[in-house]
Design an enzyme around this catalytic site. Structure first.
Site, PDB file in Angstrom:
ATOM      1  N   GLU A   1     -31.980 -37.929   0.439  1.00  0.00           N
ATOM      2  CA  GLU A   1     -32.348 -38.485  -0.694  1.00  0.00           C
ATOM      3  C   GLU A   1     -32.500 -37.428  -1.814  1.00  0.00           C
ATOM      4  OE1 GLU A   1     -36.763 -40.443  -2.156  1.00  0.00           O
ATOM      5  OE2 GLU A   1     -36.573 -39.488  -0.209  1.00  0.00           O
ATOM      6  N   ASP A   2     -32.880 -36.335  -1.919  1.00  0.00           N
ATOM      7  CA  ASP A   2     -33.132 -35.606  -3.101  1.00  0.00           C
ATOM      8  C   ASP A   2     -31.799 -34.467  -3.647  1.00  0.00           C
ATOM      9  OD1 ASP A   2     -35.377 -36.956  -3.468  1.00  0.00           O
ATOM     10  OD2 ASP A   2     -36.672 -35.608  -2.308  1.00  0.00           O
TER      11      ASP A   2
END
Length: 696
Positions: free
Chosen positions: A76-77
């Site tokens: 996600e990051d």
């Protein structure tokens, strides 16, 4: 923050066969991928996944779960991909990481939709592998511990509310009470800071004035049990602030009126010793009736087992006591995670049967609000126990009815319910069940869920199933009406309409299939000209603006009456041709014609009944409808326009209620038959100006 070697040592302490190289590689991977990213606290971002992995080692979870915790934010990051994770750490880890990642890609949605979508993906992911839930709960717990670093009060409140509404109850449902209690306490501090400060202050004051009272009571309990030959461990504790605040709110009492702030836990060596200890305590101190619960013989759905009682100690002090074995205690505090055993393939599916209900609710929910409503009902626990006649046990929320029970047994049984026996007696379906009731469901093959059930059912599963069935029935009826209307429309075209023409019309109108076309016609989403033009392009060029067929006059005839006998259509139910009807013969007044389901008939009438039917040429009668409109300019005009467009003549209209933002009208309409009236109702329900429309 855990160092690399410390994390590996923790895992190997309970799993000597863990792959040390794989764990080291996962630790280094998350540090490298998150790089210089910072958290709101100023700490390196990778400290968060490392701490979540540490929480998973406290639960003694398997190696794949620990690695998933380390990697759960990388996709996600960072620039990491699921394919890369699978290549480095295997398919199982990639699937778990993907399950956790999917829950976070919804930040741009409105709050309710975001929460609902989060929950939807969450439930679907964890139904495939409960480890997704365990990692996510660890992730949420650590985020709550650092929530105070977030500067925005609105964001802190949103995260706290979501935690209180969804994650804490889910932690409870899988038996992770330690997580639940800490999440509730941290969320409570953010959502009700004044109440939190007041209660913690009072607890601190009591603690300073206690003079060792908690230890003294614990010692007295232990001595009483030792004298009876029982070897036990006794621990005393205060209830946490949120639990006290919740009790104050539920009972509408002040802090001073809460008398059972102290609770004691007795750890015994066996199940038999638990019951023996209970007997000793009840003989030594007076117990409070109604406060004893046996979760040992009848565990909660999440596997929780313990004996609960409340005693009156010296000076009328009330104390709660929980009695359990050490194994029970371990399971009670950490639930499914306490005995998750993937290496042996021993997945405790029996403990997560409620997940199947939640997935069914996800499938049945119509929109975000419905999903949140149903799921909150399903995951909160304040339960009663009821039995089938064969002795099968079902746990339900307090306030549940036989309909809730039927849907809990099986969705099909709920849908076919027509009656119920409770403890051998026929009882109304809205009867509230109590602990220990034996419930027998009476079913009918042709039965179907009723809209009125929504007025008394309490479980999310029942509400979702009923709403889905009602929507399907209404859609089916509208589509059936649309089919009849389609045949009439097609009959006015210059050529015979076949399947190919219908397929082409569906494409031109941007619909999915013929069934959707019939529904759109029945719901007045398409007018006759649009349908004709879609079927045969150019066919409407020579048509006049208004329909060229004459409106039929009222002509009512009734079959089953003696020739010459007068009749009148009842004003209580307003029957129209197509309704099943009966006649009531009143001396000197002729015959009054009622619809068979008229409430006046149900109340009992001491007159002769006649079995009647409509004459073949019967057309035109007065039907009454109730429409709830938004209270804003133009809505009444739109209502009138719908009547005019559907050739329903308004005979009388009256506003019966004005309660902003709504206004309610009752309208008497001249219609040809039931099909015509149904078409009008469908058009009303399709209008954005009208929130509800029903026949009276």
């Amino acid at each position: 923050m855990l160092r690399q070697y410390e994390l590996v040592e923790r895992v190997q302490s309970y799993d000597p066969n863990a792959d040390e190289a794989m764990l080291n590689r996962a630790y280094v991977y998350t540090v490298q991928k998150h790089g210089t990213q910072k958290r709101a606290s100023g700490d390196p971002y990778f400290s968060h996944p490392v701490e979540v992995a540490g929480l998973m080692t406290d639960l003694k979870l398997d190696q794949d779960t620990i690695i998933t915790a380390l990697l759960h934010d990388t996709v996600e990051d960072t620039l990491a991909t699921i394919g890369e994770v699978e290549e480095l750490f295997g398919g199982d880890v990639a699937r778990l990481v993907d399950g956790v990642t999917k829950l976070s890609k919804i930040e741009a949605m409105p709050e309710n939709e975001r929460a609902a979508e989060n929950l939807r993906k969450f439930l679907l992911a964890m139904s495939e592998d409960i480890r997704v839930l365990l990692v996510k709960l660890g992730d949420r717990l650590h985020n709550m511990r650092t929530l105070h670093y977030i500067k925005s009060p609105e964001k802190r409140a949103r995260i706290a509310r979501e935690t209180m509404d969804i994650y804490a109850p889910l932690a409870e449902r899988v038996g992770m009470y330690e997580y639940m209690r800490e999440m509730q306490a941290l969320a409570f501090e953010q959502l009700e800071p004044e109440a939190y400060g007041t209660i913690t202050g009072r607890l601190e004051q009591i603690r300073s004035q206690d003079g060792g009272q908690v230890d003294a009571i614990a010692l007295a309990i232990k001595q009483a049990l030792a004298e009876a030959g029982l070897k036990v461990e006794v621990v005393g504790r205060e209830k946490h602030p949120y639990s006290i605040w919740k009790k104050m709110a539920e009972r509408h009492v002040s802090f001073e009126q809460i008398t059972d702030i102290m609770a004691f836990r007795v750890i015994a060596e066996s199940d038999d010793d638990c019951y023996r200890a209970l007997g000793v305590l009840h003989r030594t101190w007076q117990f409070i009736p109604g406060r004893f619960k046996d979760y040992v013989s009848t565990p909660k759905t999440n596997g929780y087992r313990s004996l609960h009682t409340a005693l009156i100690y010296e000076n009328s002090m009330r104390v709660e006591v929980q009695i359990r074995t050490r194994d029970m205690h371990q399971t009670n505090e950490y639930g499914l995670a306490a005995h998750w055993a993937y290496k042996q393939g021993d997945r405790p599916d029996g403990q997560v049967g409620w997940l199947r209900d939640l997935i069914e609710i996800v499938d049945a929910s119509h929109d975000a609000e419905e999903l949140l409503e149903h799921t909150r009902l399903a995951i909160y626990q304040d339960r009663i126990f009821a039995f089938t006649p064969k002795g099968a046990l079902f746990q339900l929320p307090k306030g549940s009815t036989p309909v809730d029970f039927a849907f809990a047994v099986h969705t099909d049984l709920g849908a076919q319910t027509v009656g119920a026996k409770i403890n051998g007696r026929h009882m109304p379906l809205r009867t509230v069940l109590h602990n220990g009731d034996v419930v027998e469901i009476i079913k009918g093959k042709a039965a179907e869920p009723q809209l009125s059930w929504l007025g008394f059912v309490v479980t999310g599963k029942a509400r979702a199933s009923i709403r889905r069935a009602v929507r399907q029935k209404e859609r089916s009826e509208v589509a059936e009406l649309g089919t009849l209307m389609f045949e009439e429309i097609a009959g006015r075209l210059p050529t015979k309409i076949g399947k190919k023409a219908i397929r082409e019309a569906v494409k031109r109108l941007g619909l999915d299939d013929a069934e959707e076309l019939m529904y759109a016609i029945g719901a007045a989403q398409l007018d006759d000209r649009e349908v004709m033009e879609a079927l045969v392009p150019g066919s409407t060029a020579q048509l006049p603006d208004e329909p060229d067929w004459p409106r039929q006059e009222r002509a009512i005839s009734i079959v089953g009456l003696t020739p010459g006998v007068g009749f009148q259509l009842a004003q209580c139910c307003h029957p129209v041709p197509g309704d099943r009807i009966v006649g009531i013969r009143k001396p000197g007044e002729g015959v009054e014609v009622h619809a068979i389901d008229c409430l006046t008939l149900a109340s009992g009438i001491d007159h002769d009944w006649l079995d009647l039917s409509w004459g073949k040429r019967s057309q035109g009668a007065i039907g009454r409808v109730r429409a709830t409109l938004y209270d804003r300019p133009g809505t009444l005009a739109e209502l009138a326009g719908i009547f005019a467009k559907n050739l329903a003549n308004v005979m009388h209209i009256a506003q019966t209620q004005h309660d902003p933002p709504f206004q309610v009208y009752e309208v008497d309409l001249e219609v040809q038959d039931v099909a015509h009236l149904t078409r009008v109702l469908s058009a009303l329900r399709a209008s954005d100006a009208i929130t509800q429309a029903e026949r009276i």
